[in-house]
Design a protein around this motif. Structure first.
Motif, mmCIF file in Angstrom:
data_model
loop_
_atom_site.group_PDB
_atom_site.id
_atom_site.type_symbol
_atom_site.label_atom_id
_atom_site.label_comp_id
_atom_site.label_asym_id
_atom_site.label_seq_id
_atom_site.Cartn_x
_atom_site.Cartn_y
_atom_site.Cartn_z
ATOM 1 N N ALA A 180 0.822 -1.209 0.000
ATOM 2 C CA ALA A 180 0.000 0.000 0.000
ATOM 3 C C ALA A 180 0.858 1.262 0.000
ATOM 4 C CB ALA A 180 -0.933 -0.010 1.204
ATOM 5 N N ASP A 181 1.969 1.261 0.753
ATOM 6 C CA ASP A 181 2.838 2.435 0.763
ATOM 7 C C ASP A 181 3.426 2.705 -0.613
ATOM 8 O OD1 ASP A 181 2.431 3.048 3.406
ATOM 9 O OD2 ASP A 181 4.199 1.977 4.132
ATOM 10 N N ARG A 182 3.735 1.638 -1.327
ATOM 11 C CA ARG A 182 4.280 1.771 -2.675
ATOM 12 C C ARG A 182 3.251 2.379 -3.619
ATOM 13 N NH1 ARG A 182 8.772 2.378 -5.711
ATOM 14 N NH2 ARG A 182 8.669 1.237 -7.657
ATOM 15 N N LEU A 183 2.001 1.932 -3.511
ATOM 16 C CA LEU A 183 0.952 2.467 -4.373
ATOM 17 C C LEU A 183 0.743 3.960 -4.143
ATOM 18 C CD1 LEU A 183 -1.328 1.930 -6.441
ATOM 19 C CD2 LEU A 183 -2.842 1.549 -4.476
ATOM 20 N N ARG A 184 0.970 4.404 -2.932
ATOM 21 C CA ARG A 184 0.752 5.823 -2.632
ATOM 22 C C ARG A 184 1.631 6.729 -3.485
ATOM 23 N NH1 ARG A 184 0.897 3.888 2.919
ATOM 24 N NH2 ARG A 184 -1.239 3.625 3.649
ATOM 25 N N TYR A 185 2.806 6.252 -3.865
ATOM 26 C CA TYR A 185 3.674 7.065 -4.728
ATOM 27 C C TYR A 185 3.099 7.189 -6.129
ATOM 28 C CZ TYR A 185 7.235 6.964 -1.082
ATOM 29 O OH TYR A 185 7.916 7.128 0.102
ATOM 30 N N TYR A 186 2.429 6.150 -6.599
ATOM 31 C CA TYR A 186 1.764 6.230 -7.900
ATOM 32 C C TYR A 186 0.586 7.193 -7.848
ATOM 33 C CZ TYR A 186 4.331 2.159 -9.639
ATOM 34 O OH TYR A 186 5.314 1.304 -10.058
ATOM 35 N N LEU A 187 -0.078 7.252 -6.696
ATOM 36 C CA LEU A 187 -1.248 8.109 -6.563
ATOM 37 C C LEU A 187 -0.873 9.561 -6.271
ATOM 38 C CD1 LEU A 187 -3.544 5.744 -4.454
ATOM 39 C CD2 LEU A 187 -3.710 6.226 -6.902
ATOM 40 N N ALA A 188 -0.004 9.761 -5.289
ATOM 41 C CA ALA A 188 0.316 11.121 -4.832
ATOM 42 C C ALA A 188 1.632 11.656 -5.369
ATOM 43 C CB ALA A 188 0.336 11.161 -3.308
ATOM 44 N N GLY A 189 2.460 10.791 -5.960
ATOM 45 C CA GLY A 189 3.753 11.222 -6.491
ATOM 46 C C GLY A 189 4.860 11.109 -5.461
ATOM 47 N N GLY A 190 6.094 11.149 -5.952
ATOM 48 C CA GLY A 190 7.260 11.084 -5.079
ATOM 49 C C GLY A 190 8.178 9.941 -5.449
ATOM 50 N N ARG A 191 9.266 9.805 -4.707
ATOM 51 C CA ARG A 191 10.256 8.757 -4.963
ATOM 52 C C ARG A 191 10.297 7.790 -3.785
ATOM 53 N NH1 ARG A 191 16.395 9.946 -6.827
ATOM 54 N NH2 ARG A 191 15.185 10.720 -8.606
ATOM 55 N N PRO A 192 9.974 6.514 -4.004
ATOM 56 C CA PRO A 192 10.031 5.534 -2.919
ATOM 57 C C PRO A 192 11.465 5.321 -2.438
ATOM 58 C CG PRO A 192 8.782 4.707 -4.800
ATOM 59 C CD PRO A 192 9.485 5.937 -5.260
ATOM 60 N N VAL A 193 11.603 4.941 -1.191
ATOM 61 C CA VAL A 193 12.918 4.625 -0.642
ATOM 62 C C VAL A 193 13.519 3.464 -1.426
ATOM 63 C CG1 VAL A 193 14.159 3.803 1.389
ATOM 64 C CG2 VAL A 193 12.272 5.429 1.644
ATOM 65 N N GLY A 194 14.753 3.609 -1.878
ATOM 66 C CA GLY A 194 15.440 2.554 -2.604
ATOM 67 C C GLY A 194 15.208 2.564 -4.095
ATOM 68 N N ALA A 195 14.309 3.430 -4.573
ATOM 69 C CA ALA A 195 14.022 3.490 -6.008
ATOM 70 C C ALA A 195 14.834 4.594 -6.669
ATOM 71 C CB ALA A 195 12.534 3.729 -6.244
#
Length: 234
Positions: free
Chosen positions: A3-18
């Motif tokens: 779910a935390d990963r999906l939030r970046y697709y929805l709200a934008g941003g860079r996931p940790v480690g990506a």
């Protein structure tokens, strides 16, 4: 998908480690509902991820068995924007879902995640996801990076409430992992994320919106994500 990963697709941003920043959706609201699902077919790892390095996760509905996935209740516009980000496109255009809803499959391009698939329905609504236009048999398996596999395991743990032994058994048999990773190496990768034998029950969210599954119609559908599964064009 976690779910935390999906939030970046929805709200934008860079996931940790990506190594990639996501622009997010035009509508950044969170899913109104999420639940664990199983889809006909399986998940395999192939090609090379530009975000994580190592093999990327793909869904192949022709593989034997069932793929553990997660369904998120999103709008059709959100599904289009999530798909666009996996297709390396700007998320600003709605998709015509007529073909995939009618035939179960629609190829929007030759890219890695440019093929839409309808693997089934959930609560009377179509489930949609995106994957490669080829099948597992058409490409060489490529083992995933450890942090990528760990992220997928986190999503499965969160969605399905599996204990560590079940996670290891499931992931160790995925094409791309099987034959490249030993079971002990999978165990080592998950160590620190999960306790052996521990389990956490999933907590689906209630909501009124029609589902999109891209564990991935009308204006809204269940988007099903395998893993995440699956990090698509990452």
């Amino acid at each position: 998908m976690h779910a935390d990963r999906l939030r970046y697709y929805l709200a934008g941003g860079r996931p940790v480690g990506a190594a990639r920043t996501y622009p997010g959706c035009r509508d950044p609201r969170p899913p109104r509902r999420t639940m664990p699902v199983f889809l006909p077919g399986g998940v395999y790892f192939a090609l090379e991820s530009r975000t994580w390095t190592g093999g990327m996760a793909f869904y192949d509905p022709t593989l034997p068995g069932r793929a553990a996935a997660r369904a998120y209740l999103l709008t059709a516009g959100q599904f289009a924007d999530v798909a666009a980000q996996e297709m390396a496109r700007h998320p600003d255009v709605d998709l015509d879902l007529t073909e995939v809803l009618t035939t179960g499959r629609a190829c929007l391009g030759p890219g890695r995640y440019e093929t839409l698939v309808r693997p089934g329905d959930l609560d009377g609504h179509p489930m949609l996801t995106f994957t490669a236009p080829w099948s597992c048999a058409d490409v060489e398996p490529n083992p995933p990076a450890a942090r990528y596999l760990g992220m997928i395991a986190s999503g499965l743990y969160e969605a399905h409430g599996w204990d560590a032994d079940t996670l290891v058994a499931y992931l160790a048999e995925r094409p791309g992992v099987r034959g490249h990773w030993t079971t002990d190496r999978v165990v080592d990768t998950l160590t620190g994320r999960f306790r052996r034998g521990a389990a956490v029950a999933p907590t689906p969210r209630a909501g009124n919106r029609t589902p999109i599954a891209t564990g991935k119609t009308g204006n809204q559908e269940f988007v099903r994500n395998n893993h995440r599964g699956a990090e698509r064009n990452s």
